[in-house]
Each structure stands twice: as structure tokens, then as C-alpha cells.
Motif scaffolding. Structure first.
Motif, PDB file in Angstrom:
ATOM      1  N   ASN A 181       0.816  -1.221   0.000  1.00 54.19           N
ATOM      2  CA  ASN A 181       0.000   0.000   0.000  1.00 54.19           C
ATOM      3  C   ASN A 181       0.843   1.262   0.000  1.00 54.19           C
ATOM      4  OD1 ASN A 181      -2.473  -1.386   0.098  1.00 54.19           O
ATOM      5  ND2 ASN A 181      -2.258  -1.666   2.312  1.00 54.19           N
ATOM      6  N   GLY A 182       2.081   1.157   0.440  1.00 53.76           N
ATOM      7  CA  GLY A 182       2.946   2.328   0.502  1.00 53.76           C
ATOM      8  C   GLY A 182       2.633   3.196   1.712  1.00 53.76           C
ATOM      9  N   ILE A 183       3.090   4.421   1.645  1.00 57.29           N
ATOM     10  CA  ILE A 183       2.868   5.390   2.724  1.00 57.29           C
ATOM     11  C   ILE A 183       1.772   6.347   2.270  1.00 57.29           C
ATOM     12  CG2 ILE A 183       3.935   7.169   4.155  1.00 57.29           C
ATOM     13  CD1 ILE A 183       6.603   5.820   3.749  1.00 57.29           C
ATOM     14  N   THR A 184       0.647   6.316   2.951  1.00 55.54           N
ATOM     15  CA  THR A 184      -0.537   7.073   2.529  1.00 55.54           C
ATOM     16  C   THR A 184      -0.999   8.008   3.636  1.00 55.54           C
ATOM     17  OG1 THR A 184      -1.992   5.306   3.321  1.00 55.54           O
ATOM     18  CG2 THR A 184      -1.248   5.169   1.036  1.00 55.54           C
ATOM     19  N   ASP A 185      -2.090   8.706   3.346  1.00 59.29           N
ATOM     20  CA  ASP A 185      -2.729   9.614   4.305  1.00 59.29           C
ATOM     21  C   ASP A 185      -1.752  10.705   4.765  1.00 59.29           C
ATOM     22  OD1 ASP A 185      -4.840  10.589   5.785  1.00 59.29           O
ATOM     23  OD2 ASP A 185      -4.374   9.370   7.553  1.00 59.29           O
ATOM     24  N   LEU A 186      -1.121  11.363   3.785  1.00 64.59           N
ATOM     25  CA  LEU A 186      -0.197  12.464   4.068  1.00 64.59           C
ATOM     26  C   LEU A 186      -0.989  13.763   4.004  1.00 64.59           C
ATOM     27  CD1 LEU A 186       2.753  11.190   1.840  1.00 64.59           C
ATOM     28  CD2 LEU A 186       2.252  10.652   4.226  1.00 64.59           C
ATOM     29  N   ARG A 187      -0.901  14.569   5.059  1.00 69.76           N
ATOM     30  CA  ARG A 187      -1.823  15.698   5.190  1.00 69.76           C
ATOM     31  C   ARG A 187      -1.155  17.055   5.189  1.00 69.76           C
ATOM     32  NH1 ARG A 187      -4.509  12.973  10.571  1.00 69.76           N
ATOM     33  NH2 ARG A 187      -5.035  10.946   9.644  1.00 69.76           N
ATOM     34  N   THR A 188      -0.126  17.212   5.983  1.00 65.27           N
ATOM     35  CA  THR A 188       0.442  18.548   6.189  1.00 65.27           C
ATOM     36  C   THR A 188       1.950  18.547   5.967  1.00 65.27           C
ATOM     37  OG1 THR A 188       0.752  18.154   8.551  1.00 65.27           O
ATOM     38  CG2 THR A 188      -1.340  19.154   7.858  1.00 65.27           C
ATOM     39  N   LEU A 189       2.470  19.742   5.658  1.00 69.47           N
ATOM     40  CA  LEU A 189       3.908  19.987   5.559  1.00 69.47           C
ATOM     41  C   LEU A 189       4.224  21.157   6.481  1.00 69.47           C
ATOM     42  CD1 LEU A 189       6.726  19.636   4.199  1.00 69.47           C
ATOM     43  CD2 LEU A 189       5.946  21.260   2.459  1.00 69.47           C
ATOM     44  N   LEU A 190       4.861  20.857   7.600  1.00 68.67           N
ATOM     45  CA  LEU A 190       5.164  21.882   8.608  1.00 68.67           C
ATOM     46  C   LEU A 190       3.900  22.622   9.034  1.00 68.67           C
ATOM     47  CD1 LEU A 190       8.472  23.336   7.093  1.00 68.67           C
ATOM     48  CD2 LEU A 190       8.227  21.618   8.911  1.00 68.67           C
TER      49      LEU A 190
END
Length: 398
Positions: A181-190
Motif C-alpha cells: 500500500n505504501g505510505i498514505t494519508d499524508l496531510r500537512t507539511l510543517l
């Protein structure tokens, strides 16, 4: 000043081509496309980083790498690790058995953050890793291959094998990488929400700016002595070696530079799309990336960008309109280009486009005017006599 102008911008024609591309990326596309389509173009541009690197590595250096997805994926995973850690703060993961770690680690009964993940809590380290990790990996591959004079088709096969091995490794280490599935559910940057339309628009412009910077770096390399040596090595490698140059060192350098370009594209892909998975690391995506460079022209940095845009646009259009036939369309496009336009879109422009433009009024910089009819050097009179005119010409006498 003139030398820098020629080396970085490629002279007048190179500057015009660069300005046209910049106008498309920074003006035409943002004004003509909605937020969804513009984000898609931004995703296509992340692949253009790989294609630009392949122009340096394959087109000029003669090093065909069928594993550029390795470096695209490494850059993407480095950025995804930082973003995932930011999204996995103790408050957001309070329902987990072990709060403060990514969810897929909790699912795999991991109770503390692995040591390899700890440095990616720093954004500065992450940016450094995006550049350094693929460069070091490419350096190891280059030292192992080029120092032993492994090249041509053998090098291409080795890079394919490494891409396959890395894909299997990522999928197998599910507790560390998220598995298939990889790395998912990425929301914010700093703390900045990267999922909003406004954020995606900003990331698009950042991606386009970085791409232009990579093109300028590539032009500087190609216009230098190194660029001339790369072409010499591609055509007559033994002559360059017998002239006293370390051929393997030049190959390693350009291979590492192409890897860094690919990694930057992978990092931008993760930011714009919001996930990274092993499906972008394996053999198939790596071969697709070679197709981008081949369609655009493997001897043209700008052509590689257009090739990436064209192929991916065609892929999207065909898959939307002809979901059962789009793979055949894409295969047919590649076959036509290879058979009839071996130098890609850039070669087609060189052979036909410039000739067509040269016929247009004012393109050459001079006003178009009808060609004057040449005066006869002499004419014969009724009696057949030829006499000189007062101006020194021979003309007819009545």
C-alpha cells in the motif's frame, strides 16, 4: 557574460525555447486549466525530472538506465516518511496501541519508532536525504558497474534487476515501509495543509520552478567540457580512455546527477499526490520513464519535458475514453515514434519545424520581400549586336 549566457541558456535559440516552456508552465496552464487538471499537469511534471536526467545519462552519456524508478521512489519515500511522521503525532494517533508512530507500524505490532525513521522527524534532514540518498545509491551502483566497464545492455539489465529487488524489499518490509500500500494519508507539511486546492497550486509552481532549474543545470553541464566528453565517450569510449581521461568517473557523475533529478521529481510527486508506493519503483514505471525521454527526444532537455507531458496526457485521455484499449494506443504511439521519428519530437522539430518557420515573414529577423528578378547580363538587338551600356553592362541597342 556572453559565455554564461551561452552556457546556461543555450544562446538565443535556447533562451527562446526556455521562455516558451516557462510561458506554458507559469501562464498558459494555470490560466487555462482548473485546479484538478492543473494538479494532474503538476504530477506529469514530476516525471519530467526523470526524463531530463535520462537525456543527460542516456542521450549524451550513452548510459541506458532502465531503473530510474529506483531514484524516483527513494526521493518520494524520503519525503513521505517526514510527512507521515508529522501526520502521526500522539493526538492524531491516540486510538492506536502505540500512539505517536505511523498507523501501519501499529498494525504490524511495532511498539517504537524504528531507528531509520528517527532522523526524518527533521525537515532539514529530509531535504538533505532527498538529494543525498539517491546520489549515494547511484554512486555505489556506478562504482560497482563502471569501474568494471560494465555498460550497454548489461548495465540496463542490472538496473532492471535492482529495481525489481528494491520493489520486493519495500513490499516485504511492511512494518517499515507500509508494504504494497505504501505510505498514505499524508496531510500537512510543517503544519500547512497540502490537500487544499490552494496548496496544490503553490506546489505546482514550486515543481515547475525546480524543473526549470534542473534544465539550466543540465544545459550548463552539457555546454562545459564535461558535456563534450560525454558525447565523445558515447561515440568513441576507448579513444577517450586512451587520451588519459577516467571514463568511469564521468559516467558515475552523470549517473548520480540523473539520480538526483529523479529523486527531486519523486519528492515533488509525494507532495502533490499525497502518497508514495512501490508501484513507482519497479521495472514497468522505469521503462515508461525511458519512453518519456524517447518520445520527447533523448538529445533535448526541453523535448524531454514535452515528451513527459504528451505521453502522460495521452495516457490519461486514452484511459478515460477507451479504458480497454488505452494500453494499445500508448504502445502504438511509442512504436510510431521509434520507427519514424527516432530522435523524438525534438528531432522532428529540428528537421521540419525550423524549415517551416523560416518561410514565415519576419521569423528570421529580416523583413520578408520578394526575390528580385535578376537582370540579364546581355541582350541581343535586332541586328544581333551586343554593346556595353554607359554603366558598364552589356545591353540591347535599338
Amino acid at each position: 557574460m556572453k559565455s554564461a549566457y551561452a552556457n546556461v541558456f543555450g544562446g538565443r535559440q535556447g533562451l527562446i525555447g526556455l521562455l516558451i516552456l516557462a510561458a506554458l508552465l507559469f501562464v498558459v496552464f494555470p490560466l487555462a486549466l482548473d485546479a484538478f487538471r492543473l494538479n494532474m499537469v503538476g504530477k506529469y511534471l514530476t516525471y519530467a525530472f526523470v526524463a531530463v536526467g535520462l537525456v543527460l545519462c542516456w542521450g549524451y552519456g550513452g548510459i541506458l538506465s532502465l531503473g530510474q524508478g529506483i531514484f524516483f521512489g527513494l526521493g518520494g519515500y524520503c519525503m513521505a516518511m517526514f510527512l507521515k511522521l508529522e501526520a502521526s503525532d500522539p493526538e492524531s494517533t491516540a486510538i492506536q496501541s502505540t500512539p505517536g508512530i505511523p498507523d501501519f507500524m501499529d498494525w504490524n505490532q511495532i511498539t517504537e519508532l524504528p531507528a531509520i525513521w528517527v532522523p526524518f522527524q527533521s525537515f532539514g534532514f529530509t531535504l538533505l536525504a532527498v538529494v543525498a540518498v539517491p546520489a549515494i545509491f547511484a554512486l555505489v551502483i556506478g562504482l560497482a558497474m563502471f569501474k568494471r566497464r560494465v555498460g550497454d545492455v548489461y548495465f540496463a539489465i542490472v538496473t532492471q534487476a535492482i529495481a525489481a529487488i528494491l520493489t520486493i524489499l519495500i513490499i516485504g518490509q511492511q512494518g517499515l515501509t507500509g508494504g504494497v500500500n505504501g505510505i498514505t494519508d499524508l496531510r500537512t507539511l510543517l503544519g500547512w495543509d497540502i490537500r487544499s486546492d490552494e496548496a496544490k497550486n503553490i506546489l505546482y509552481f514550486v515543481c515547475a520552478g525546480l524543473l526549470i532549474a534542473c534544465i539550466l543545470i543540465g544545459r550548463f553541464v552539457l555546454s562545459s567540457k564535461l558535456g563534450r566528453l560525454l558525447m565523445a565517450m558515447r561515440d568513441k569510449e576507448e579513444r577517450v580512455r586512451f587520451s588519459g581521461y577516467d571514463v568511469s568517473a564521468f559516467k558515475i557523475f552523470v549517473f548520480c546527477l540523473a539520480a538526483v533529478f529523479s529523486s527531486i521529481g519523486g519528492a515533488m510527486f509525494t507532495l502533490q499526490v499525497g502518497f508514495m508506493s512501490p508501484s513507482f519503483v519497479g521495472i514497468v514505471p522505469s521503462i515508461e520513464m525511458v519512453i518519456f525521454a524517447a518520445v520527447g527526444g533523448r538529445m533535448s532537455l526541453l523535448g524531454a519535458v514535452y515528451g513527459a507531458l504528451l505521453v502522460n496526457f495521452g495516457k490519461t485521455m486514452f484511459s478515460e475514453s477507451f479504458p480497454e484499449l488505452w494500453l494499445y494506443f500508448m504502445g502504438g504511439l511509442f512504436i510510431v515514434v521509434v520507427m519514424f521519428f527516432p530522435m523524438g519530437l525534438a528531432g522532428l522539430w529540428q528537421s521540419h519545424g525550423r524549415k517551416w518557420l523560416a518561410r514565415l515573414p519576419g521569423v528570421s529577423g529580416k523583413p520578408a520581400r520578394p526575390r528580385p528578378t535578376p537582370e540579364p547580363s546581355h541582350t541581343r538587338g535586332a541586328g544581333g549586336s551586343i554593346e556595353p551600356s554607359p554603366a558598364g553592362r552589356l545591353e540591347n541597342t535599338p
